[in-house]
Write a protein that holds these residues in place. Structure first.
Motif, mmCIF file in Angstrom:
data_model
loop_
_atom_site.group_PDB
_atom_site.id
_atom_site.type_symbol
_atom_site.label_atom_id
_atom_site.label_comp_id
_atom_site.label_asym_id
_atom_site.label_seq_id
_atom_site.Cartn_x
_atom_site.Cartn_y
_atom_site.Cartn_z
ATOM 1 N N ALA A 1 11.130 -4.316 -5.303
ATOM 2 C CA ALA A 1 10.148 -3.341 -4.812
ATOM 3 C C ALA A 1 10.023 -3.536 -3.311
ATOM 4 C CB ALA A 1 8.802 -3.553 -5.488
ATOM 5 N N THR A 2 10.143 -2.455 -2.562
ATOM 6 C CA THR A 2 9.962 -2.518 -1.112
ATOM 7 C C THR A 2 8.902 -1.495 -0.715
ATOM 8 O OG1 THR A 2 11.755 -0.909 -0.780
ATOM 9 C CG2 THR A 2 12.325 -3.241 -0.602
ATOM 10 N N VAL A 3 8.128 -1.845 0.309
ATOM 11 C CA VAL A 3 7.168 -0.897 0.885
ATOM 12 C C VAL A 3 7.289 -0.992 2.398
ATOM 13 C CG1 VAL A 3 4.762 -0.182 1.126
ATOM 14 C CG2 VAL A 3 5.580 -1.073 -1.069
ATOM 15 N N VAL A 4 7.642 0.130 3.006
ATOM 16 C CA VAL A 4 7.722 0.240 4.460
ATOM 17 C C VAL A 4 6.388 0.804 4.926
ATOM 18 C CG1 VAL A 4 8.882 1.380 6.382
ATOM 19 C CG2 VAL A 4 10.210 0.643 4.386
ATOM 20 N N ARG A 5 5.717 0.108 5.855
ATOM 21 C CA ARG A 5 4.423 0.570 6.355
ATOM 22 C C ARG A 5 4.534 0.972 7.811
ATOM 23 N NH1 ARG A 5 -1.275 -2.583 7.527
ATOM 24 N NH2 ARG A 5 -2.444 -0.702 8.029
ATOM 25 N N TYR A 6 4.108 2.206 8.068
ATOM 26 C CA TYR A 6 3.921 2.693 9.428
ATOM 27 C C TYR A 6 2.428 2.607 9.711
ATOM 28 C CZ TYR A 6 8.691 4.440 9.735
ATOM 29 O OH TYR A 6 10.061 4.537 9.790
ATOM 30 N N PHE A 7 2.040 1.741 10.642
ATOM 31 C CA PHE A 7 0.629 1.505 10.942
ATOM 32 C C PHE A 7 0.018 2.722 11.614
ATOM 33 C CE2 PHE A 7 -2.647 -0.517 13.780
ATOM 34 C CZ PHE A 7 -3.528 -0.842 12.769
ATOM 35 N N GLY A 8 -1.131 3.133 11.101
ATOM 36 C CA GLY A 8 -1.795 4.322 11.626
ATOM 37 C C GLY A 8 -2.903 4.052 12.608
ATOM 38 N N GLY A 9 -3.100 2.783 13.001
ATOM 39 C CA GLY A 9 -4.107 2.474 14.001
ATOM 40 C C GLY A 9 -5.448 2.048 13.426
ATOM 41 N N VAL A 10 -5.624 2.138 12.110
ATOM 42 C CA VAL A 10 -6.881 1.745 11.486
ATOM 43 C C VAL A 10 -6.615 0.546 10.573
ATOM 44 C CG1 VAL A 10 -8.769 2.473 9.968
ATOM 45 C CG2 VAL A 10 -7.712 4.131 11.534
ATOM 46 N N LYS A 11 -7.318 -0.563 10.815
ATOM 47 C CA LYS A 11 -7.136 -1.749 9.971
ATOM 48 C C LYS A 11 -7.782 -1.503 8.614
ATOM 49 C CE LYS A 11 -6.557 -5.078 13.621
ATOM 50 N NZ LYS A 11 -6.823 -6.434 14.061
ATOM 51 N N LEU A 12 -7.093 -1.950 7.561
ATOM 52 C CA LEU A 12 -7.563 -1.710 6.197
ATOM 53 C C LEU A 12 -8.301 -2.901 5.601
ATOM 54 C CD1 LEU A 12 -4.394 0.072 4.729
ATOM 55 C CD2 LEU A 12 -6.416 1.105 5.778
ATOM 56 N N GLY A 13 -8.200 -4.058 6.202
ATOM 57 C CA GLY A 13 -8.808 -5.249 5.641
ATOM 58 C C GLY A 13 -7.963 -5.779 4.492
ATOM 59 N N ALA A 14 -8.235 -7.005 4.087
ATOM 60 C CA ALA A 14 -7.425 -7.645 3.047
ATOM 61 C C ALA A 14 -7.477 -6.861 1.747
ATOM 62 C CB ALA A 14 -7.877 -9.087 2.830
ATOM 63 N N GLY A 15 -8.656 -6.493 1.309
ATOM 64 C CA GLY A 15 -8.791 -5.736 0.060
ATOM 65 C C GLY A 15 -8.097 -4.385 0.123
ATOM 66 N N GLY A 16 -8.219 -3.728 1.250
ATOM 67 C CA GLY A 16 -7.567 -2.429 1.418
ATOM 68 C C GLY A 16 -6.051 -2.540 1.406
ATOM 69 N N LEU A 17 -5.524 -3.601 2.025
ATOM 70 C CA LEU A 17 -4.074 -3.812 2.023
ATOM 71 C C LEU A 17 -3.565 -4.107 0.618
ATOM 72 C CD1 LEU A 17 -3.591 -5.937 5.268
ATOM 73 C CD2 LEU A 17 -2.780 -3.596 4.853
ATOM 74 N N ILE A 18 -4.273 -4.972 -0.105
ATOM 75 C CA ILE A 18 -3.864 -5.288 -1.480
ATOM 76 C C ILE A 18 -3.824 -4.013 -2.317
ATOM 77 C CG2 ILE A 18 -4.587 -6.453 -3.607
ATOM 78 C CD1 ILE A 18 -5.625 -8.750 -1.759
ATOM 79 N N ARG A 19 -4.861 -3.187 -2.223
ATOM 80 C CA ARG A 19 -4.879 -1.921 -2.978
ATOM 81 C C ARG A 19 -3.750 -0.993 -2.545
ATOM 82 N NH1 ARG A 19 -10.204 -2.880 -2.411
ATOM 83 N NH2 ARG A 19 -10.414 -1.586 -0.561
ATOM 84 N N ALA A 20 -3.510 -0.914 -1.252
ATOM 85 C CA ALA A 20 -2.473 -0.006 -0.741
ATOM 86 C C ALA A 20 -1.087 -0.410 -1.243
ATOM 87 C CB ALA A 20 -2.497 0.015 0.789
ATOM 88 N N TYR A 21 -0.758 -1.687 -1.143
ATOM 89 C CA TYR A 21 0.568 -2.138 -1.594
ATOM 90 C C TYR A 21 0.693 -2.070 -3.114
ATOM 91 C CZ TYR A 21 1.989 -3.403 3.087
ATOM 92 O OH TYR A 21 2.354 -3.339 4.411
#
Length: 195
Positions: free
Chosen positions: A90-110
């Motif tokens: 599984a791969t996920v390429v992230r293009y950062f949009g300028g808004v930090k998501l925080g640890a919980g937000g990153l875990i949910r996003a991935y």
């Protein structure tokens, strides 16, 4: 019984201006996974992160690629394990949009990225396969190829020397029947070797 993918699957999420491009695909080894990740880095030079998770033949990996520790690779790996997958990257390429998501937000996003790609995927049970190797005269090669095709065996390698050496694979539960049939119909000219 572990599952594999019938074909690669993808998904794309946009969360607070960041783009997450997920892909799930079959791989046989860590080396193959590393080549795929390197290719993704070349294809997406503007991406902030190329995170990945691997389950392949007892090998596993979870790579955060610069995201805070434990917020990308590990959650992705957990999704793969939950679906009882093996031989999968599984791969996920992230293009950062300028808004930090925080640890919980990153875990949910991935997690969500991989889960959405898996929702598009067709899973198939993995069938245990056995590799066999035999040696036979050139005159018997055509006959052997027809027998293997009829049995649904995969011809992995053929070497032509003084005789023909063939490496094949097929589901474990079919190996004894094929071997017996080749022995009975091969005129005593099929010799088995250890693989």
């Amino acid at each position: 019984m572990a599952n594999a993918l019938m074909a690669p699957a993808t998904a794309e999420l946009t969360i607070r201006k960041s783009r997450f491009l997920a892909r799930i695909e079959n791989v046989a080894s860590r080396e193959e996974a590393l080549r795929i990740v390197a290719d993704l880095r070349r294809q997406h030079p503007g991406a902030a992160h190329v995170c990945w998770a691997l389950l392949a033949g007892g090998q596993s990996a979870a790579v955060d690629d610069g995201e805070p520790s434990g917020t990308a690779g590990r959650p992705m790996l957990d999704v793969l394990r939950h679906r009882d997958l093996d031989g999968v990257l599984a791969t996920v390429v992230r293009y950062f949009g300028g808004v930090k998501l925080g640890a919980g937000g990153l875990i949910r996003a991935y997690t969500d990225s991989v889960a959405r790609a898996l929702a598009e995927a067709c899973l198939v049970p993995q069938v245990a396969r056995l590799r066999l190797c035999c040696v036979l005269p050139y005159a018997r090669e055509g006959w052997l190829r027809r027998e293997l095709q009829a049995a649904g065996a995969v011809l992995e390698a053929v070497e032509h020397g003084q005789a023909v050496r063939v490496v094949l694979s097929l589901p474990c539960d079919q190996a004894d029947n094929l071997r017996r049939r080749l022995d009975e119909n091969g005129g005593g000219q099929v010799c088995w070797e250890a693989t």
